[in-house]
Design a protein around this motif. Sequence first.
Motif, PDB file in Angstrom:
ATOM      1  N   GLY A 127     -26.762  27.355  -2.656  1.00 13.86           N
ATOM      2  CA  GLY A 127     -25.985  28.273  -3.476  1.00 13.86           C
ATOM      3  C   GLY A 127     -25.261  27.566  -4.598  1.00 13.86           C
ATOM      4  N   GLU A 128     -24.683  26.406  -4.313  1.00 13.65           N
ATOM      5  CA  GLU A 128     -23.977  25.640  -5.348  1.00 13.65           C
ATOM      6  C   GLU A 128     -24.943  25.107  -6.392  1.00 13.65           C
ATOM      7  N   GLN A 151     -27.415  25.527 -11.857  1.00 18.90           N
ATOM      8  CA  GLN A 151     -28.605  25.803 -12.662  1.00 18.90           C
ATOM      9  C   GLN A 151     -28.410  27.002 -13.579  1.00 18.90           C
ATOM     10  N   ASP A 152     -27.836  28.087 -13.064  1.00 17.01           N
ATOM     11  CA  ASP A 152     -27.716  29.330 -13.836  1.00 17.01           C
ATOM     12  C   ASP A 152     -26.602  29.285 -14.868  1.00 17.01           C
ATOM     13  N   TRP A 153     -25.499  28.577 -14.570  1.00 13.06           N
ATOM     14  CA  TRP A 153     -24.321  28.664 -15.422  1.00 13.06           C
ATOM     15  C   TRP A 153     -24.041  27.398 -16.230  1.00 13.06           C
ATOM     16  N   TYR A 154     -24.877  26.383 -16.073  1.00 10.44           N
ATOM     17  CA  TYR A 154     -24.662  25.174 -16.875  1.00 10.44           C
ATOM     18  C   TYR A 154     -25.973  24.639 -17.447  1.00 10.44           C
ATOM     19  N   ILE A 155     -26.915  24.302 -16.576  1.00  8.59           N
ATOM     20  CA  ILE A 155     -28.152  23.664 -17.038  1.00  8.59           C
ATOM     21  C   ILE A 155     -28.976  24.621 -17.886  1.00  8.59           C
ATOM     22  N   GLN A 178     -28.348  33.237  -5.102  1.00  8.35           N
ATOM     23  CA  GLN A 178     -27.487  33.753  -6.150  1.00  8.35           C
ATOM     24  C   GLN A 178     -26.282  34.420  -5.497  1.00  8.35           C
ATOM     25  N   LYS A 179     -25.102  33.837  -5.723  1.00  6.61           N
ATOM     26  CA  LYS A 179     -23.905  34.307  -5.044  1.00  6.61           C
ATOM     27  C   LYS A 179     -23.533  35.719  -5.503  1.00  6.61           C
ATOM     28  N   ALA A 234     -21.873  36.089  -0.141  1.00  8.34           N
ATOM     29  CA  ALA A 234     -23.180  35.706   0.401  1.00  8.34           C
ATOM     30  C   ALA A 234     -24.190  35.620  -0.736  1.00  8.34           C
ATOM     31  N   GLY A 235     -25.424  35.303  -0.372  1.00  6.83           N
ATOM     32  CA  GLY A 235     -26.482  35.207  -1.358  1.00  6.83           C
ATOM     33  C   GLY A 235     -27.261  36.496  -1.475  1.00  6.83           C
ATOM     34  N   GLU A 236     -27.814  36.721  -2.662  1.00  9.52           N
ATOM     35  CA  GLU A 236     -28.613  37.924  -2.873  1.00  9.52           C
ATOM     36  C   GLU A 236     -29.876  37.888  -2.025  1.00  9.52           C
ATOM     37  N   THR A 237     -30.296  39.061  -1.573  1.00  6.52           N
ATOM     38  CA  THR A 237     -31.502  39.157  -0.750  1.00  6.52           C
ATOM     39  C   THR A 237     -32.703  38.609  -1.515  1.00  6.52           C
TER      40      THR A 237
END
Length: 431
Positions: free
Chosen positions: A152-153, A158-162, A182-183, A265-268
């Motif tokens: 998750g981290e 990956q999604d919010w920086y890289i 994906q949180k 939690a994480g998305e399904t």
Amino acid sequence: MVHKLIEWSLRNRFLVLALSIGLFIWGAISVRDNPIDAIPDLSENQVIVFTEWMGRGPQLVEDQITYPLVTNLQGIPRVKYVRANSMFGMSFIYVIFEEEVDLYWARERVLERISTSAQGLPQGVSPQLGPEGTGVGHVLWYTLEAPTLDLGELRAIQDWYIKFGLQNVPGVSEIASFGGFQKQYQITVNPQKLLYYDLSVNNIIAAVRANNNESGGRKFELSDIGYVINTSGYLQSTEEIENIPVKTQKGIAVRVADVATVQMAGETRLGIFDLNGEGEQVGGIVVMRYGENAAEVIERVKIKMEEVARGLPPGVKFNIIYNRGELIQESIDSIRNTLIEEMIVVSIIVIIFLFHWRSALSIIIQIPITIAASFILLNAFGISSNIMSLTGIALAIGVIVDNGIIMSENAYKHLAEQYAVWQQQHKNNDL
């Protein structure tokens, strides 16, 4: 016409030589500017329309999203045909245009038609255009290595920086993330408690939406100082969601926590990404923009990766698992070596059979000039340097020297005939 051209060339040798040198220099510049790739891009000229409606079955997506969009997109000018695919929670529509249509013109036409047809779709559904890439646009894959961080981290990094850092690279159309979790905040409703408090799921949804909002007020002045009123109401923790009031019963507020469980939690997920059987991985796919030079894009992405890596948490690093640049370099080196070997072999054979260095030189010099000139045509028709195009040039080397050999043999034949006539005349004069 041919005789006049040959006669003019013989009388203007220096001009022909200058034109040949200029053509060779132009071709050498075209070699440098020609896009390089391992495989030719034979994909169709298409625009992808992607629509997400999670939780709905394929038939419902087909009836309420795919069919209305397809019927509206079929009227776009210069469209060959429209394909569609409906699956659980998602709809894909492929609008295939004619080959000579500009891709960005086509995307504008599709976007205009979507803006009008989207009004008849279910509430909250928003069709989106896919990246301006092709089926062979995946030029680089990478994963993130971090023994101390969970999936998750890593996905959040990956999604919010890289992703934002690499997407600014010139020539990159999209950075597609894969793997990990994906949180999200998840509210698990207890049906028995809903029945006890006389509530429904829609009441919970409406309460959460109403309390997850920000709004601004007006400006007012106090003691010659201007103040701007602003309210901050975005939810930032599970505790804030739990304390949201849903209704008031006998003067007591019924909160979300009284009828549901809130957790982070994480998305399904519908699948996982495993690398070599070593477990799940998180990473991204670099999608190249249509018509770009694959080798240059890959090098720019690598340079940008070094800059992005400086801001990563300790222990996190890139692991490139697929790099088309290596395939491109190996393919180009193989074809280049083949071209050099063919040029050397053909030159040796021409020298041995003609046994006249001036005639051989006039034939051999055609090879580099013709190859360089062929790249001018490749650029003119938008063809990249790939295995197919370079192999065609390699196969054509034998044809390139054929005309020179034929011309040399024809010249030798005429010289021999004239020499025989001269000898006969000289013999008659002696008699």
